[in-house]
Write an enzyme that holds these catalytic residues in place. Structure first.
Site, PDB file in Angstrom:
ATOM      1  N   SER A   1      23.566 -18.361  -2.108  1.00 14.30           N
ATOM      2  CA  SER A   1      22.585 -17.781  -3.299  1.00 14.30           C
ATOM      3  C   SER A   1      23.009 -18.404  -4.621  1.00 14.30           C
ATOM      4  O   SER A   1      22.191 -19.100  -5.354  1.00 14.30           O
ATOM      5  CB  SER A   1      22.847 -16.344  -3.470  1.00 14.30           C
ATOM      6  OG  SER A   1      24.190 -16.071  -3.586  1.00 14.30           O
TER       7      SER A   1
ATOM      8  N   ASP B   1      31.007 -18.050  -7.538  1.00 12.81           N
ATOM      9  CA  ASP B   1      30.239 -18.875  -6.634  1.00 12.81           C
ATOM     10  C   ASP B   1      29.582 -19.962  -7.451  1.00 12.81           C
ATOM     11  O   ASP B   1      29.261 -21.075  -7.136  1.00 12.81           O
ATOM     12  CB  ASP B   1      29.345 -18.127  -5.887  1.00 12.81           C
ATOM     13  CG  ASP B   1      30.049 -17.178  -4.766  1.00 12.81           C
ATOM     14  OD1 ASP B   1      31.234 -17.125  -4.587  1.00 12.81           O
ATOM     15  OD2 ASP B   1      29.301 -16.583  -3.975  1.00 12.81           O
TER      16      ASP B   1
HETATM   17  N1  LIG Z   1      18.029 -22.241   0.654  1.00 13.64           N
HETATM   18  C1  LIG Z   1      17.463 -21.065   0.189  1.00 13.64           C
HETATM   19  N2  LIG Z   1      16.202 -20.759  -0.154  1.00 13.64           N
HETATM   20  C2  LIG Z   1      15.765 -19.756  -0.630  1.00 13.64           C
HETATM   21  N3  LIG Z   1      16.703 -18.734  -1.154  1.00 13.64           N
HETATM   22  C3  LIG Z   1      17.842 -18.583  -0.783  1.00 13.64           C
HETATM   23  C4  LIG Z   1      18.373 -19.999  -0.110  1.00 13.64           C
HETATM   24  N4  LIG Z   1      19.572 -19.794   0.058  1.00 13.64           N
HETATM   25  C5  LIG Z   1      20.024 -18.660  -0.630  1.00 13.64           C
HETATM   26  N5  LIG Z   1      18.884 -17.944  -0.907  1.00 13.64           N
HETATM   27  C6  LIG Z   1      18.719 -16.617  -1.319  1.00 13.64           C
HETATM   28  O1  LIG Z   1      20.221 -16.189  -1.487  1.00 13.64           O
HETATM   29  C7  LIG Z   1      20.398 -15.005  -0.566  1.00 13.64           C
HETATM   30  C8  LIG Z   1      21.542 -14.837   0.057  1.00 13.64           C
HETATM   31  O2  LIG Z   1      22.628 -14.520  -0.851  1.00 13.64           O
HETATM   32  P1  LIG Z   1      23.743 -13.837  -0.512  1.00 13.64           P
HETATM   33  O3  LIG Z   1      23.426 -12.650   0.343  1.00 13.64           O
HETATM   34  O4  LIG Z   1      24.409 -13.877  -1.551  1.00 13.64           O
HETATM   35  O5  LIG Z   1      24.698 -14.956   0.776  1.00 13.64           O
HETATM   36  P2  LIG Z   1      25.494 -16.121   0.632  1.00 13.64           P
HETATM   37  O6  LIG Z   1      26.469 -15.767   1.041  1.00 13.64           O
HETATM   38  O7  LIG Z   1      24.695 -17.028   1.435  1.00 13.64           O
HETATM   39  O8  LIG Z   1      25.342 -16.565  -0.750  1.00 13.64           O
HETATM   40  C9  LIG Z   1      18.763 -14.949   0.196  1.00 13.64           C
HETATM   41  O9  LIG Z   1      18.541 -13.474   0.754  1.00 13.64           O
HETATM   42  C10 LIG Z   1      18.053 -15.630  -0.643  1.00 13.64           C
HETATM   43  O10 LIG Z   1      17.229 -14.698  -1.637  1.00 13.64           O
HETATM   44  C1  LIG Z   2      31.995 -10.879  -2.703  1.00 11.69           C
HETATM   45  C2  LIG Z   2      31.912 -11.952  -3.836  1.00 11.69           C
HETATM   46  O1  LIG Z   2      33.371 -12.053  -4.264  1.00 11.69           O
HETATM   47  C3  LIG Z   2      31.513 -13.185  -3.182  1.00 11.69           C
HETATM   48  C4  LIG Z   2      30.155 -13.367  -2.471  1.00 11.69           C
HETATM   49  O2  LIG Z   2      29.985 -14.582  -1.988  1.00 11.69           O
HETATM   50  P1  LIG Z   2      28.654 -14.668  -0.803  1.00 11.69           P
HETATM   51  O3  LIG Z   2      27.456 -14.318  -1.740  1.00 11.69           O
HETATM   52  O4  LIG Z   2      28.879 -13.638   0.303  1.00 11.69           O
HETATM   53  O5  LIG Z   2      28.751 -16.187  -0.495  1.00 11.69           O
HETATM   54  C5  LIG Z   2      31.016 -11.423  -4.909  1.00 11.69           C
HETATM   55  C6  LIG Z   2      31.323 -12.153  -6.351  1.00 11.69           C
HETATM   56  O6  LIG Z   2      32.255 -12.888  -6.411  1.00 11.69           O
HETATM   57  O7  LIG Z   2      30.285 -12.287  -6.960  1.00 11.69           O
HETATM   58 MG   LIG Z   3      25.729 -14.949  -2.696  1.00 10.10          MG
END
Ligand SMILES: Nc1ncnc2c1ncn2[C@@H]1O[C@H](COP(=O)(O)OP(=O)(O)O)[C@@H](O)[C@H]1O
Ligand SMILES: C[C@@](O)(CCOP(=O)(O)O)CC(=O)O
Ligand SMILES: [Mg+2]
Length: 385
Positions: free
Chosen positions: A139, A188
């Protein structure tokens, strides 16, 4: 208004220690990965805004004329996010991937061009090497790419990004993360912007200049989860049991600080077996704390159990609840020949600009715990000494 073409990319990250606690003002240590998200923005004369997100099977297009009225608050008292939710038909509390990604895009697009006489039409495509929603900061890499490309196309930024401009990219990316995560700490987007290994504490970003070479195995349990829901679950738990949970957060903070100190000693005086023992114990302690916070998962327990049977120690990384785990490898553990330690440049990048040189995890992501162990796929975590 016409915008030119932009091509940018940003890395994912692994959190060594401090996930969740960092949301509540504690220290986290995080490192960028050599897995990146890429964005291409093209100005068009179509009178439309198109966004194509193949990783999450999302394609949307709007007429610029339909978006124009959202720029100013004619109804009075509503925020841009509220107006966008109503426009896109996204309910408050929705965690749908496509909706979150689209809202974050529209928010950054409209915020940036609010001052322009007419909104520019454009086509934006974002694709990634990162698994989505697996704890590797997809994200943040997404919002850093959006922020960097849109800021460049607002002509706020030139192609060679200064420290000040990176700070601006990071600031807007944080706004996008807020839409996707609800209450992000900012760690992040900081790693996706600057790359390298850094310490993050209450908004303060400190690059770690002296750490040893470490090898870490990264395993994706492939159990889907949402960072937004996990972060809000931890908050509920802290509110329900403050006298129990606050000491847990304090302890995670101490784990991060002890890890930082140990890494510094290892870089200065050379790594000893005792220091590896310490790093392994810290991973075990933190993994238990994260389970207490309610962000464990049976698949992560399996990872910890299976790796321990091989004498290796693991913990979840990122928001947990599934997603990825990291396993610390000792110098003697065999590594896959294709994954020897490599130095990687890693920060937000724009095509043609000189890159910020920093080192990152050379990620070899494995989707199967047993394959991961038998191949001993390795990651290298390294930074300059
Ligand atoms: N390549 C991408 N294209 C579009 N949206 C994305 C992409 N990567 C991440 N996202 C957005 O970020 C969300 C995932 O974020 P999150 O739950 O924080 O997991 P992560 O650990 O991968 O950051 C997805 O549901 C989408 O809304
Ligand atoms: C759980 C947390 O510490 C990290 C979240 O990372 P991810 O979206 O799971 O890649 C949330 C944050 O720091 O914003
Ligand atoms: Mg994330």
């Amino acid at each position: 208004m016409h915008v030119g073409e932009r091509f940018v990319s940003a890395p994912g990250k692994a959190i060594l220690h401090g996930e969740h606690a960092v949301v509540h003002g504690k220290v986290a240590l995080a490192v960028s990965l050599n897995l990146r998200t890429y964005l291409r923005l093209q100005g068009t004369a179509s009178g439309q805004i198109c966004i194509h997100l193949p990783n999450i099977d999302t394609f949307r297009a709007w007429d610029v004329a339909a978006l124009q009225p959202l720029v100013s608050d004619r109804k009075g008292g509503t925020s841009l996010v509220e107006r966008l939710r109503a426009f896109a038909g996204v309910a408050e509390g929705s965690t749908d991937s496509g909706n979150m990604a689209v809202l974050a895009f529209l928010y950054l697009y409209l915020s940036g061009f609010a001052g322009a006489q007419t909104l520019p039409s454009m086509s934006v495509r974002v694709w990634s090497e990162l698994p989505t929603g697996a704890g590797l900061g997809s994200s943040a890499a997404y919002t850093v790419c959006l922020s960097a490309a849109l800021l460049s196309s607002w002509h706020v930024l030139c192609f060679s990004w200064s420290e000040e401009e990176l700070t601006l990219i990071n600031k807007w990316a944080f706004q996008g993360e807020k839409i996707i995560h609800g209450n992000p700490s900012g760690v992040d987007n900081a790693v996706a912007t600057w790359g390298g290994i850094l310490r993050y504490h209450a908004g303060k970003i400190t690059p770690l200049s002296r750490v040893p070479l470490l090898r870490i195995l990264l395993t994706n349990t492939k159990v889907p989860r949402s960072t937004k829901l996990l972060v809000s679950g931890v908050k509920d738990k802290i509110n329900k049991f403050p006298s129990i949970m606050v000491p847990v957060l304090e302890s995670v903070d101490a784990v991060s600080r002890t890890c930082e100190l140990t890494l510094r000693e290892m870089a200065t005086a050379g790594a000893s077996a005792q220091q590896y023992d310490t790093l392994e114990e810290l991973m075990d302690i933190n993994q238990h704390h994260l389970s207490v916070m309610g962000v464990g998962h049976p698949a992560l327990d399996t990872l910890c159990r299976l790796t321990l049977a091989h004498g290796l120690h693991s913990k979840l990384t990122g928001a947990g609840g599934g997603g990825c785990g990291i396993t610390l490898l000792r110098p003697g553990n065999t590594t896959h020949p294709h994954h020897t330690p490599v130095l990687h440049t890693s920060s937000v990048r724009s095509a043609g600009i000189s890159e910020h040189t920093s080192l990152s995890l050379n990620a070899a992501l494995c989707d199967d715990i047993s394959i991961s162990l038998s191949l001993s796929l390795s990651l290298s975590l390294s930074t300059q000494c």
